[in-house]
Scaffold this active site. Structure first.
Site, PDB file in Angstrom:
ATOM      1  CD  GLU A 136      65.380  35.490  41.732  1.00 47.48           C
ATOM      2  OE1 GLU A 136      66.357  35.138  42.253  1.00 47.48           O
ATOM      3  OE2 GLU A 136      64.287  35.685  42.287  1.00 47.48           O
ATOM      4  CD  GLU A 142      64.709  36.794  47.181  1.00 45.30           C
ATOM      5  OE1 GLU A 142      65.607  36.100  47.305  1.00 45.30           O
ATOM      6  OE2 GLU A 142      64.102  37.157  46.162  1.00 45.30           O
TER       7      GLU A 142
HETATM    8  C1  LER Z   1      67.306  36.371  44.448  1.00 43.18           C
HETATM    9  O1  LER Z   1      66.236  35.512  44.598  1.00 43.18           O
HETATM   10  C2  LER Z   1      66.795  37.732  44.135  1.00 43.18           C
HETATM   11  O2  LER Z   1      65.451  38.114  43.978  1.00 43.18           O
HETATM   12  C3  LER Z   1      67.845  38.723  43.822  1.00 43.18           C
HETATM   13  O3  LER Z   1      67.284  39.948  44.164  1.00 43.18           O
HETATM   14  C4  LER Z   1      69.120  38.362  44.533  1.00 43.18           C
HETATM   15  O4  LER Z   1      70.004  39.537  44.236  1.00 43.18           O
HETATM   16 MN    MN Z   2      64.160  36.173  44.173  1.00 42.77          MN
END
Ligand code: LER
Ligand code: MN
Length: 267
Positions: A150, A244
């Site tokens: 990510e 999220e």
């Molecule tokens: C986790 O998916 C994310 O987006 C981060 O900001 C975690 O610190």
């Molecule tokens: Mn994330």
């Protein structure tokens, strides 16, 4: 569009989580709110009763598109790029245990902050080498489990902030089961063009996080989700879109508003 939301299986200090703990109650609630899946944030799979978890998921017929691993860093400091070789080893072994859990659930394993942050080691080349080696070891362990790196904004880490740097890292590792997780919150900070970056990632897009520009639920900030959903469709992304988000103004309202807003976007 298949929609999921993150549930942390344990209490956690990471703030962008609508739901934490109370696994059975929260999974039932997530199903009742109209979600198609639940993404699980797991610090340590060894602390989970996996067979109980699987039976709760089966009861509610909720798949798990992805397993988040960032709490191994956030709560325990484990990272692929820590100067101490013993900690790097523990981080790699922990991600292998997440992969085992993910294999049984058909989930992608997220490589977020477990990669670490820059600043602990002054030698940037060494850090990049550790990161590539850790990813190679994990991805080679079980080729049927996919790892999603990510890109995360600069205020959280100095390692892999952009889609371009994520794609470079994937090229360096050169294994098919490594791809990207794109998160609209981070892209809004780092990408010159969210849409062009999504298109550049199309062949390697394993998972997708949504949050608005302020990390509230979609619709609470200024990100153009209509354009983002249109792009996901046009690049042929058919996997989950996972919320999220900050639990604001409260967890249930955030989760309900996400479903309403995202469903409205596709009708
Ligand atoms: C986790 O998916 C994310 O987006 C981060 O900001 C975690 O610190
Ligand atoms: Mn994330």
């Amino acid at each position: 569009m298949k929609l999921s939301i993150v549930l942390s299986t344990q209490p956690a200090s990471f703030s962008a989580l609508a739901y934490k703990g109370q696994i059975a109650e929260n999974i039932a609630k997530i199903k009742n709110l109209g979600y198609d899946g639940v993404e699980l944030a797991v610090r340590d799979p060894a602390a989970l009763d996996v067979s109980e978890l699987k039976s709760i998921l089966a009861e509610h017929r909720l798949p798990v598109p992805a397993i988040g691993t960032g709490q191994a860093f956030g709560e325990e400091g484990l990272s692929f790029t820590h100067p101490d070789a013993h900690i790097r080893r523990k981080a790699i072994d922990r991600i292998k245990s997440h992969m085992e859990l993910a294999d049984g659930l058909g989930a992608v394993v997220i490589i977020g902050l477990v990669r670490g942050k820059t600043g602990l080691d002054t030698d940037g080349d060494r850090v990049e080498q550790w990161l590539a080696e850790a990813l190679t070891e994990c991805a080679s362990e079980n080729k049927s489990v996919r790892l999603a790196i990510e890109p995360i904004n600069r205020y959280e880490t100095g390692l892999v902030n952009t889609v371009a740097s994520g794609l470079d890292l994937i090229d360096t590792v050169g294994l098919d089961n490594i791809g990207l997780l794109l998160d609209t919150f981070h892209m809004n900070i780092e990408e010159p063009s969210i849409i062009e970056s999504m298109v550049a990632a199309r062949d390697r897009l394993f998972h997708f996080h949504v949050a608005d520009s302020n990390r509230w639920h979609p619709g609470a900030g200024h990100i153009d989700f209509a354009e983002i959903i249109h792009t996901l469709n046009s690049i042929g992304y058919q996997d989950f879109v996972s919320a999220e988000i900050l639990p604001l103004p409260d967890p249930d309202t955030a989760a309900i508003k996400t479903v309403e807003y995202m469903r409205e976007m596709v009708t």
